[in-house]
Motif scaffolding. Structure first.
Motif, PDB file in Angstrom:
ATOM      1  N   ASN A  11     -23.221 -47.885  11.771  1.00  0.00           N
ATOM      2  CA  ASN A  11     -23.480 -48.366  10.413  1.00  0.00           C
ATOM      3  C   ASN A  11     -23.595 -47.209   9.422  1.00  0.00           C
ATOM      4  O   ASN A  11     -23.054 -47.276   8.314  1.00  0.00           O
ATOM      5  N   LYS A  14     -20.146 -45.739   8.872  1.00  0.00           N
ATOM      6  CA  LYS A  14     -19.320 -46.646   8.063  1.00  0.00           C
ATOM      7  C   LYS A  14     -19.707 -46.531   6.576  1.00  0.00           C
ATOM      8  O   LYS A  14     -18.834 -46.410   5.717  1.00  0.00           O
ATOM      9  N   ILE A  15     -20.996 -46.558   6.286  1.00  0.00           N
ATOM     10  CA  ILE A  15     -21.461 -46.433   4.890  1.00  0.00           C
ATOM     11  C   ILE A  15     -21.030 -45.087   4.315  1.00  0.00           C
ATOM     12  O   ILE A  15     -20.525 -45.013   3.188  1.00  0.00           O
ATOM     13  N   ARG A  16     -21.195 -44.041   5.090  1.00  0.00           N
ATOM     14  CA  ARG A  16     -20.847 -42.694   4.630  1.00  0.00           C
ATOM     15  C   ARG A  16     -19.354 -42.602   4.313  1.00  0.00           C
ATOM     16  O   ARG A  16     -18.961 -42.121   3.246  1.00  0.00           O
ATOM     17  N   LYS A  17     -18.532 -43.115   5.203  1.00  0.00           N
ATOM     18  CA  LYS A  17     -17.079 -43.027   5.006  1.00  0.00           C
ATOM     19  C   LYS A  17     -16.616 -43.926   3.864  1.00  0.00           C
ATOM     20  O   LYS A  17     -15.734 -43.544   3.094  1.00  0.00           O
ATOM     21  N   GLU A  18     -17.203 -45.129   3.748  1.00  0.00           N
ATOM     22  CA  GLU A  18     -16.835 -46.028   2.643  1.00  0.00           C
ATOM     23  C   GLU A  18     -17.125 -45.387   1.298  1.00  0.00           C
ATOM     24  O   GLU A  18     -16.421 -45.628   0.323  1.00  0.00           O
ATOM     25  N   ARG A  19     -18.171 -44.584   1.248  1.00  0.00           N
ATOM     26  CA  ARG A  19     -18.555 -43.930  -0.007  1.00  0.00           C
ATOM     27  C   ARG A  19     -17.938 -42.546  -0.170  1.00  0.00           C
ATOM     28  O   ARG A  19     -18.182 -41.872  -1.171  1.00  0.00           O
ATOM     29  N   GLY A  20     -17.179 -42.122   0.822  1.00  0.00           N
ATOM     30  CA  GLY A  20     -16.531 -40.822   0.751  1.00  0.00           C
ATOM     31  C   GLY A  20     -17.504 -39.661   0.784  1.00  0.00           C
ATOM     32  O   GLY A  20     -17.264 -38.634   0.152  1.00  0.00           O
ATOM     33  N   ASP A  73     -14.032 -57.382  12.957  1.00  0.00           N
ATOM     34  CA  ASP A  73     -12.851 -57.385  12.098  1.00  0.00           C
ATOM     35  C   ASP A  73     -12.176 -58.754  12.086  1.00  0.00           C
ATOM     36  O   ASP A  73     -11.459 -59.077  11.160  1.00  0.00           O
ATOM     37  N   THR A 103     -22.147 -60.457  -0.765  1.00  0.00           N
ATOM     38  CA  THR A 103     -21.117 -59.467  -1.060  1.00  0.00           C
ATOM     39  C   THR A 103     -19.729 -60.082  -1.184  1.00  0.00           C
ATOM     40  O   THR A 103     -18.834 -59.479  -1.762  1.00  0.00           O
TER      41      THR A 103
END
Length: 186
Positions: A11, A14-20, A73, A103
């Motif tokens: 998690n 995922k958050i880190r990558k989604e926010r770049g 997914d 969301t």
């Protein structure tokens, strides 16, 4: 390691990558070291509650969002396995397929109307839209003062902040797929 830290690491990653964000940027925002965040993401460390709160606060996400299992997914729903909601003495059957998620701003249902069913709604908040596709039979709709008749394969979209009514005027069941979109509720 056990399953919980793996979900947490997934998690956070995922958050880190989604926010770049880089590990350094997450460390700056959370006050948790880059090394510790990397260990958590790799499932090499079991974080304390205090560490999780720092991460949640720094990333501005809920604490529970770090704990929950990542959404699949692909989700397959068989409406036969879903508990229906009955109204009008069982004449109006609502089968929730994809429930509301803030969301996503929409939810999806399968609706079965028995012969003679007359279901009324006083209207939703402003900004709500309904999308209906007839799968079987015929539906009569009243939206405000206007009336519509839909047959199998036909669809309708309307602003649902006015009173509306669904009727099954036939002697057979009518079925439709409904999506309610909540848009920008005002």
């Amino acid at each position: 390691m056990n399953e919980m830290p793996m979900k947490i690491g997934d998690n956070i990653r995922k958050i880190r990558k989604e926010r770049g964000l880089s590990l350094d940027q997450v460390a700056d925002r959370t006050g948790v070291s880059k090394a510790m965040i990397g260990q958590i993401e790799r499932d090499d460390s079991n974080p304390t509650v205090a560490t999780l709160w720092k991460i949640a606060n720094g990333l501005k996400v809920s604490f529970s969002s770090l704990l929950e299992a990542p959404a699949a997914d692909v989700a397959i729903i068989d409406y036969k396995d879903v508990e229906p909601v009955l109204e009008d003495g069982g004449k109006y059957v609502v089968i929730p397929i994809f429930p509301f998620e803030p969301t996503k701003k929409w939810e999806s249902y399968r609706i079965v109307m028995k012969p003679g069913c007359d279901y009324r709604n006083d209207g939703h908040p402003r900004g709500v839209e309904e999308y209906l596709t007839v799968l079987k039979g015929t539906f009569s709709l009243k939206i405000g003062e206007a009336s519509y008749s839909l047959s199998e394969g036909e669809s309708i979209r309307f602003e649902a902040d006015v009173a509306h009514e669904y009727l099954n005027p036939s002697s057979e069941d009518a079925e439709c797929h409904m999506v309610i979109y909540y848009g920008e509720l005002s």
